[in-house]
Design an enzyme around this catalytic site. Structure first.
Site, PDB file in Angstrom:
ATOM      1  N   LYS A   1       0.861  -1.374   0.020  1.00 17.68           N
ATOM      2  CA  LYS A   1       0.072   0.047  -0.131  1.00 17.68           C
ATOM      3  C   LYS A   1       0.991   1.289  -0.013  1.00 17.68           C
ATOM      4  CE  LYS A   1      -2.958   3.089   2.283  1.00 17.68           C
ATOM      5  NZ  LYS A   1      -1.944   3.987   1.854  1.00 17.68           N
TER       6      LYS A   1
ATOM      7  N   GLU B   1       7.682  -0.204  12.133  1.00 17.88           N
ATOM      8  CA  GLU B   1       8.799   0.882  12.290  1.00 17.88           C
ATOM      9  C   GLU B   1       8.084   2.257  12.039  1.00 17.88           C
ATOM     10  OE1 GLU B   1      11.069   3.413  11.466  1.00 17.88           O
ATOM     11  OE2 GLU B   1      11.200   2.866   9.462  1.00 17.88           O
ATOM     12  N   LEU B   2       8.365   2.724  13.335  1.00 15.45           N
ATOM     13  CA  LEU B   2       7.414   4.211  13.558  1.00 15.45           C
ATOM     14  C   LEU B   2       8.583   5.102  13.853  1.00 15.45           C
ATOM     15  CD1 LEU B   2       4.967   2.488  16.201  1.00 15.45           C
ATOM     16  CD2 LEU B   2       4.996   2.506  13.533  1.00 15.45           C
TER      17      LEU B   2
ATOM     18  N   CYS C   1      12.768   9.151  10.103  1.00 10.30           N
ATOM     19  CA  CYS C   1      12.277   8.463  11.293  1.00 10.30           C
ATOM     20  C   CYS C   1      13.482   8.668  12.299  1.00 10.30           C
ATOM     21  CB  CYS C   1      11.890   7.101  10.936  1.00 10.30           C
ATOM     22  SG  CYS C   1      12.652   6.048  10.005  1.00 10.30           S
TER      23      CYS C   1
ATOM     24  N   GLU D   1       7.906  14.173  17.757  1.00  7.38           N
ATOM     25  CA  GLU D   1       8.289  13.924  16.490  1.00  7.38           C
ATOM     26  C   GLU D   1       7.627  14.932  15.556  1.00  7.38           C
ATOM     27  OE1 GLU D   1       7.568  10.660  13.819  1.00  7.38           O
ATOM     28  OE2 GLU D   1       9.424  10.493  13.615  1.00  7.38           O
TER      29      GLU D   1
HETATM   30  O1  TXE Z   1       1.776   8.454   8.319  1.00  4.68           O
HETATM   31  P1  TXE Z   1       0.485   7.671   8.511  1.00  4.68           P
HETATM   32  P2  TXE Z   1       2.025   9.903   7.718  1.00  4.68           P
HETATM   33  C1  TXE Z   1       5.322  10.065  11.389  1.00  4.68           C
HETATM   34  C2  TXE Z   1       5.877  11.464  11.503  1.00  4.68           C
HETATM   35  C3  TXE Z   1       4.727  12.127  10.252  1.00  4.68           C
HETATM   36  C4  TXE Z   1       3.473  11.211  10.918  1.00  4.68           C
HETATM   37  C5  TXE Z   1       2.426  11.167  10.054  1.00  4.68           C
HETATM   38  O2  TXE Z   1       5.892  12.039  12.573  1.00  4.68           O
HETATM   39  O3  TXE Z   1       4.454  13.387  10.485  1.00  4.68           O
HETATM   40  O4  TXE Z   1       3.829  10.025  11.152  1.00  4.68           O
HETATM   41  O5  TXE Z   1       2.875  10.901   8.755  1.00  4.68           O
HETATM   42  C6  TXE Z   1      -1.302   4.256   6.065  1.00  4.68           C
HETATM   43  N1  TXE Z   1      -4.343   1.106   8.584  1.00  4.68           N
HETATM   44  N2  TXE Z   1       5.892   9.176  10.392  1.00  4.68           N
HETATM   45  O6  TXE Z   1       0.644  10.767   7.546  1.00  4.68           O
HETATM   46  O7  TXE Z   1      -0.648   8.302   8.577  1.00  4.68           O
HETATM   47  C7  TXE Z   1      -1.162   5.456   5.102  1.00  4.68           C
HETATM   48  O8  TXE Z   1      -1.994   5.381   4.202  1.00  4.68           O
HETATM   49  C8  TXE Z   1      -3.438   0.739   7.967  1.00  4.68           C
HETATM   50  C9  TXE Z   1       7.159   8.596  10.647  1.00  4.68           C
HETATM   51  O9  TXE Z   1       2.559   9.842   6.256  1.00  4.68           O
HETATM   52  O10 TXE Z   1       1.045   6.739   9.670  1.00  4.68           O
HETATM   53  C10 TXE Z   1       0.105   5.560   4.787  1.00  4.68           C
HETATM   54  O11 TXE Z   1       0.300   4.633   3.621  1.00  4.68           O
HETATM   55  N3  TXE Z   1      -2.850   1.766   7.059  1.00  4.68           N
HETATM   56  C11 TXE Z   1       7.511   7.340   9.893  1.00  4.68           C
HETATM   57  C12 TXE Z   1       0.912   4.812   6.041  1.00  4.68           C
HETATM   58  O12 TXE Z   1      -0.002   4.231   6.582  1.00  4.68           O
HETATM   59  C13 TXE Z   1      -3.069   3.093   7.546  1.00  4.68           C
HETATM   60  C14 TXE Z   1       7.307   7.851   8.379  1.00  4.68           C
HETATM   61  C15 TXE Z   1       1.594   5.756   6.915  1.00  4.68           C
HETATM   62  O13 TXE Z   1       0.617   6.894   7.186  1.00  4.68           O
HETATM   63  C16 TXE Z   1      -3.888   3.442   8.395  1.00  4.68           C
HETATM   64  C17 TXE Z   1       5.995   8.262   8.000  1.00  4.68           C
HETATM   65  C18 TXE Z   1      -4.670   2.371   8.887  1.00  4.68           C
HETATM   66  N4  TXE Z   1      -5.668   2.835  10.013  1.00  4.68           N
HETATM   67  C19 TXE Z   1       5.356   9.120   9.287  1.00  4.68           C
HETATM   68  N5  TXE Z   1      -3.835   4.585   8.662  1.00  4.68           N
HETATM   69  C20 TXE Z   1       8.889   6.908   9.777  1.00  4.68           C
HETATM   70  N6  TXE Z   1       9.101   5.827  10.477  1.00  4.68           N
HETATM   71  O14 TXE Z   1       9.776   7.356   8.958  1.00  4.68           O
HETATM   72  C21 TXE Z   1      -2.907   5.320   7.786  1.00  4.68           C
HETATM   73  N7  TXE Z   1      -2.431   4.111   6.992  1.00  4.68           N
END
Ligand code: TXE
Length: 494
Positions: free
Chosen positions: A178, A253-254, A287, A386
């Site tokens: 995805k 991996e958050l 991250c 973060e």
């Molecule tokens: O992440 P999301 P976003 C952190 C960083 C950033 C924040 C939000 O602080 O500002 O997260 O970023 C999918 N079930 N990191 O909006 O929302 C979503 O569609 C299944 C740290 O990009 O977590 C996308 O494909 N999937 C990090 C993916 O999850 C779901 C990198 C990430 O989206 C879902 C990114 C659900 N219920 C953000 N909800 C790092 N480790 O580098 C969302 N998604």
């Protein structure tokens, strides 16, 4: 305005629209304008993709391939990625605002991850066990787990996809990837390369859509056996809850709020570059950003002055330009959120040393100046949250014990940096830091050979490295009775 590029998603070997025809769009962060559109996958689309992956694994040619053949396909994919690195890099720069110099080198290096897992495909071995019972021969067989759901965000999406797809395919699984709703285009282009490499239809599916319903449907699907997620905390919590539906194995991996400790015996040129890399590389949208910097008191002013000078000389601008050092943030929402957290931190006593706003004269795009805040206490919002942006919070420390205590005062546990010329001192600090990765006298280095991941709010499980391959397999234990006489008493356990 340029024409908007139109993309389809990859389901069961076909490039398709969403069943209900809905579409989403991607904004180029450097201009703030829509540049591409793509399908918005719904529940039915996800169902089709998961079923296709399941069929490919259980009935298709993939299920009959030897591990060596799978490895060769991954190898070909890795070569194709190198050949197409320039195209993918340009798409990723347009989609995410990441620097072309980084997307180019990162795409080429992602090929190394695929090569690593390609080579590992036929080295996945079971064992024979010297079992403690006469006449019984016992062995273990490593099998693929099933359909893997891989969820990635927009930052470093190819790399984050490769560390999931590489081991998943090497071990014989099929995958539904995805992509992020913010920037899915490079992954879709990667899907073309999967086809060109000869990976059979249905083995790699790429869906584009929102967290809910697309990610939600994927992670609750009964045929999904393994979820590999990279993203933020709230989606991660949802993903864990979802695994209660299908009992999928989950790795997460958050994010992080990683500390960098600069000791008074450090090589200051290295330390300054490490601080810059950790905070302003990829506009801080990483991250492993080292966004809490602890500097020993007696060198604090000197280091801060060096960091400030270099920070204020960073070339901000068009990420497609070779000489640019810092591009925009990925989304308008991110820009607003960072502005709010910086303002709240200044309100709480943090002192602005550099940046703190949008670059003068930058009339379009989601740009934010590289920002330094000197903080006297760890409670300020900028030190706890973060930010995923170019904001550095700096603190003084008196001795190593104080630095370690402050560094560990976080809900996260992903990465940490230490700068010192005294290796013994560095090792003592390293042992006490609560993080999954420690860089000493360097920062933001990665390799397919090196496990990557954290704990606490940074998630669980490791990606890359030999062990990560095992996470995409299941052990089957096989018992064979070699005795010449029939099996004995059925009412006692053997
Ligand atoms: O992440 P999301 P976003 C952190 C960083 C950033 C924040 C939000 O602080 O500002 O997260 O970023 C999918 N079930 N990191 O909006 O929302 C979503 O569609 C299944 C740290 O990009 O977590 C996308 O494909 N999937 C990090 C993916 O999850 C779901 C990198 C990430 O989206 C879902 C990114 C659900 N219920 C953000 N909800 C790092 N480790 O580098 C969302 N998604």
């Amino acid at each position: 305005m340029n024409a908007i590029a139109s993309y389809l998603m990859l389901v069961d070997g076909h490039w398709t629209e969403a069943e209900d025809g809905r579409r989403l769009h991607s904004v180029n962060p450097a201009t703030g304008e829509i540049w591409a559109c793509f399908p918005e996958a719904g529940i039915d689309d996800v169902d089709r993709a998961v079923k296709a992956a399941h069929r490919a694994m259980t009935e298709g040619p993939w299920s009959r391939m030897t591990a060596t053949q799978r490895g060769k396909l991954l190898h070909r994919l890795s070569e194709l990625l190198v050949e197409n690195a320039e195209t993918i890099a340009q798409l990723e720069t347009a989609d995410t605002g990441k620097l072309i110099r980084e997307t180019r080198s990162q795409t080429r290096y992602v090929a190394e991850y695929l090569r690593y897992f390609a080579g590992a495909a036929d080295k996945l071995e079971g064992a024979t066990l010297p079992i403690d019972k006469p006449d019984l021969f016992v062995m273990t067989v490593r099998e693929p787990i099933g359909v893997v759901a891989a969820i990635v965000p927009w930052n470093s999406q190819l790399l984050l996809a490769a560390v999931k797809l590489g081991p998943a395919l090497a071990a014989g699984n099929a995958i539904v990837l995805k992509a992020s709703e913010h920037a899915p285009v490079p992954l879709l282009e990667f899907g073309r390369l999967c086809e060109e490499a000869g990976i059979p239809p249905g083995v790699v599916n790429i869906v584009t859509g929102l967290g809910n319903p697309c990610g939600q449907a994927l992670t609750t699907h009964p045929l999904v056996a393994r979820v590999a997620f990279t993203g933020g905390l709230s989606a991660a919590r949802q993903v864990i809850r979802n695994s209660a539906e299908n009992f999928a194995l989950v790795t997460l991996e958050l994010g992080g709020k990683s500390p960098i400790i600069v000791c008074d015996d450090a090589d200051l040129d290295s330390a300054v570059n490490g601080i810059l890399a950790g905070n302003f590389g990829a506009s801080g949208q990483s991250c492993v950003a080292g966004s809490r910097v602890y500097i020993q008191s007696n060198i604090f002013d000197d280091v801060m002055e060096r960091v400030r000078k270099r920070t204020q000389s960073i070339r901000i601008g068009d990420p497609a330009n070779e000489t640019t050092e810092m591009g925009p943030l990925a989304t308008a929402d991110q820009l607003t959120r960072i502005e709010q957290i910086v303002a709240a931190s200044v309100g709480a006593g943090a002192v602005l040393v550099a940046g703190g706003g949008r670059p003068a004269g930058q009339t379009r795009g989601f740009y934010y100046d590289p920002t330094i805040l000197a903080c006297s206490q760890g409670g300020v919002p900028v030190a706890r949250n973060e930010l995923f942006g170019p904001v550095l919070s700096a603190f003084r420390f008196a001795d190593d014990a104080a630095a370690i205590a402050a560094a560990n005062d976080t809900e996260y546990g992903l990465a940490a940096g230490i700068f010192t010329r005294d290796i013994g001192r560095g090792m003592r600090i390293m042992r006490q830091l609560r993080s999954g990765i420690v860089w000493m006298n360097t920062y933001r280095a990665g390799s397919p050979l090196a496990p990557f991941g954290g704990f606490r709010s940074s998630g669980y499980g490791r990606e890359s490295g030999r062990d990560s391959l095992l996470d995409y397999t299941r052990t089957k234990t096989v018992w064979i009775d070699t005795a010449t006489k029939p099996m004995g008493d059925p009412f006692t356990m053997r």
